[in-house]
Design an enzyme around this catalytic site. Sequence first.
Site, mmCIF file in Angstrom:
data_model
loop_
_atom_site.group_PDB
_atom_site.id
_atom_site.type_symbol
_atom_site.label_atom_id
_atom_site.label_comp_id
_atom_site.label_asym_id
_atom_site.label_seq_id
_atom_site.Cartn_x
_atom_site.Cartn_y
_atom_site.Cartn_z
ATOM 1 N N ASN A 170 34.613 39.933 7.714
ATOM 2 C CA ASN A 170 33.454 40.133 7.444
ATOM 3 C C ASN A 170 33.569 39.832 5.619
ATOM 4 O O ASN A 170 34.126 40.524 4.874
ATOM 5 C CB ASN A 170 33.434 42.125 7.433
ATOM 6 C CG ASN A 170 31.941 42.414 7.203
ATOM 7 O OD1 ASN A 170 30.980 42.624 7.871
ATOM 8 N ND2 ASN A 170 31.815 43.106 5.922
ATOM 9 N N ARG A 195 0.539 -0.981 -0.782
ATOM 10 C CA ARG A 195 -0.165 0.041 -0.525
ATOM 11 C C ARG A 195 1.156 1.330 -0.035
ATOM 12 O O ARG A 195 0.393 2.284 -0.388
ATOM 13 C CB ARG A 195 -1.220 -0.011 0.991
ATOM 14 C CG ARG A 195 -2.318 -0.872 0.561
ATOM 15 C CD ARG A 195 -2.667 -1.648 2.851
ATOM 16 N NE ARG A 195 -1.819 -1.942 3.040
ATOM 17 C CZ ARG A 195 -2.705 -2.059 4.333
ATOM 18 N NH1 ARG A 195 -3.539 -2.550 4.773
ATOM 19 N NH2 ARG A 195 -1.874 -2.786 5.323
ATOM 20 N N THR A 224 2.187 -13.401 8.983
ATOM 21 C CA THR A 224 2.440 -12.820 10.693
ATOM 22 C C THR A 224 2.958 -14.377 11.702
ATOM 23 O O THR A 224 3.779 -14.312 12.625
ATOM 24 C CB THR A 224 2.159 -11.880 11.225
ATOM 25 O OG1 THR A 224 0.043 -12.431 12.167
ATOM 26 C CG2 THR A 224 1.546 -11.025 11.439
#
Length: 432
Positions: free
Chosen positions: A350, A15, A82
Site C-alpha cells: 500500500n 497549405r 500528379t
Amino acid sequence: MSLSVIILAAGQGTRMKSDLPKVLHPISGLPMLHYAIKAAKALSDDITVVLFHQADRVRENIESAFDGIRFRIQDHANYPGTGGAVMNIETRHDRILVLNGDMPLVTAESLRPLVESDADIVMSVFDLQNPSGYGRVVVENGEVQAIVEEKDCTEEQKRIKTVNAGVYVFKKEIMDRYLPLLSNDNAQAEYYLTDLVKMARDEGRHIKPVWVEEEAFKGVNSRYDLAHAEEIMQERIREKWMRAGVTMHLPRTIYIDSRAVFHGDCTLENGVTIHGETIVADSHIKSHTVIEDADIRNSSCGPMARVRPGSILEDTHIGNFVEVKKSHLKGVKAGHLSYLGDAEIGEGTNIGAGTITCNYDGVRKYRTKIGKNVFVGSDTQFVAPVTVEDNVMIAAGTTVTEDVKEGALAISRTPQKIVENFFHRFFKTGKR
Ligand code: UD1
Ligand code: MG
C-alpha cells in the site's frame, strides 16, 4: 491479387504551413501516410511511394514501420504534377491503383469497388453540393469523357457537381501509352494525371466512374482538414472497440490511439485519453485519466491519473493524481497523489498519499524496488537507488535513503517539540 499500387506523396503540402511534410502529420497516433499504406498492403504486394519534398525524412519514417515498400523520387523540376509523379515507375502487375498519400480515411474495403471493376481506367467520383477545389468529371452515357481541373474550368463546367476523388485503377498499357504524351499546357503548368483520361477517351477507351463514399476519400490539405479527419478516425476507433466489448461513457470525449488494444471487459469513463501502443485488459479507466504506451491488466486507474510509457499495472489500483512511469506494479494500491517512476512494487503493498520516488539526480535515473506487503506511510520519499524488502513498514514522512531489510520499520523524523502557549504569545492575544 495481381494489382500494383502507386501512392503519391511528393507534394509539399504548402497549405499545412509546417516544416513537417504533410503526409507525416499524425492522425490518432500515426502519420497519415501510414493509413494509405496499410490499405494498399491489404490489396497488393507491389507498392511504390512517390516522394520529393523532404524525401529522406518521409522514406526513413516509412521504412521504420513497413517492409517491402519501394520508393521513387519524382523529377519534380522537369515533370511537376500528379502526371509527372507516376512517370517511369516499374510495376510488377498489369493493373495499377493510384492512391494519394494524404487520404488517411481510405480503407481496403472502400477501395474494393474500384479494384473489382473492369475498364481501361476506373476512377473514383462523388457528387458534392459545393464542388470547389476538385477536378470536375464530365460523365456521358455512363462513361467519363474528361476531367477538368477547377483552375481550367469554364463557367459552365464549374457547375458540374460530380468530382474526381483522385483514386484510379489504370491498365498498365494505358499508362505506358499515354504518359509520354502528357503536356503541361494548363493553368498550373503541371503534368496532370487527369489528362490521361481525356486522351484515352478520345481514342475510344473505356473509362468507368465508380461513385465512392466521400468520407473515406477526403483529402487532407490544411490543419482544419487534419482535425476533421481525426474526428472521423476517432469515431471509427471508438465504434470498433465498443462493438468489441468496451463500455464508454460520453464516447465523444474519449481519445484513443489507433494502436491501442483492449481485451476482455473494460470501461472507459468520460475524458479518458489513451496514446500509443497501450494495452488495456479487464480494467476500469476513470474520468480524465491519461495513459501512454502502457500495459494495464485487471486494474483501475483514476479519476485523473497519469500512466506514462513503459508502465505495467497488474491487479492494481491507482487513484487521483497518481503518476506512474516505467514501473511495474503488481497487486498494489496507490490511492492518491504520488509519483512512482522507475519502480518495481510487489503484491499487497500500500502506497500512502504523497509518496514520491526520487528517481533522478539531475544526471541519471535510478530504480526503486519495493517488496510485498509493504506499508508505505504518507509523504514518504524513496531516494533511488533503494531497495525495500517484503513485510516492511515505513513511517509517515520518512525519507528512505538506505535499503530496508525484511520485517523492519523505517522511520526518519525530527522528534516533535511542543512550545506551550506559543500562539498566544506570538499574536499577543492576551491569553496566558
Ligand atoms: C487532384 C486532381 C483533382 C482531384 C483531386 C482530389 C490532378 C491534376 N487533379 O487535385 O482532379 O479532384 O486531386 O483530391 O491530379 N503529388 C505528387 N507530385 C506532384 C503533385 C502532387 O506526388 O507533383 C501528390 C500530392 O502529394 C498528393 C496528390 O498527388 O498526395 C494530389 O495532389 P494535389 O496537389 O493535392 O492535387 P489536387 O490539386 O488536390
Ligand atoms: Mg489535394
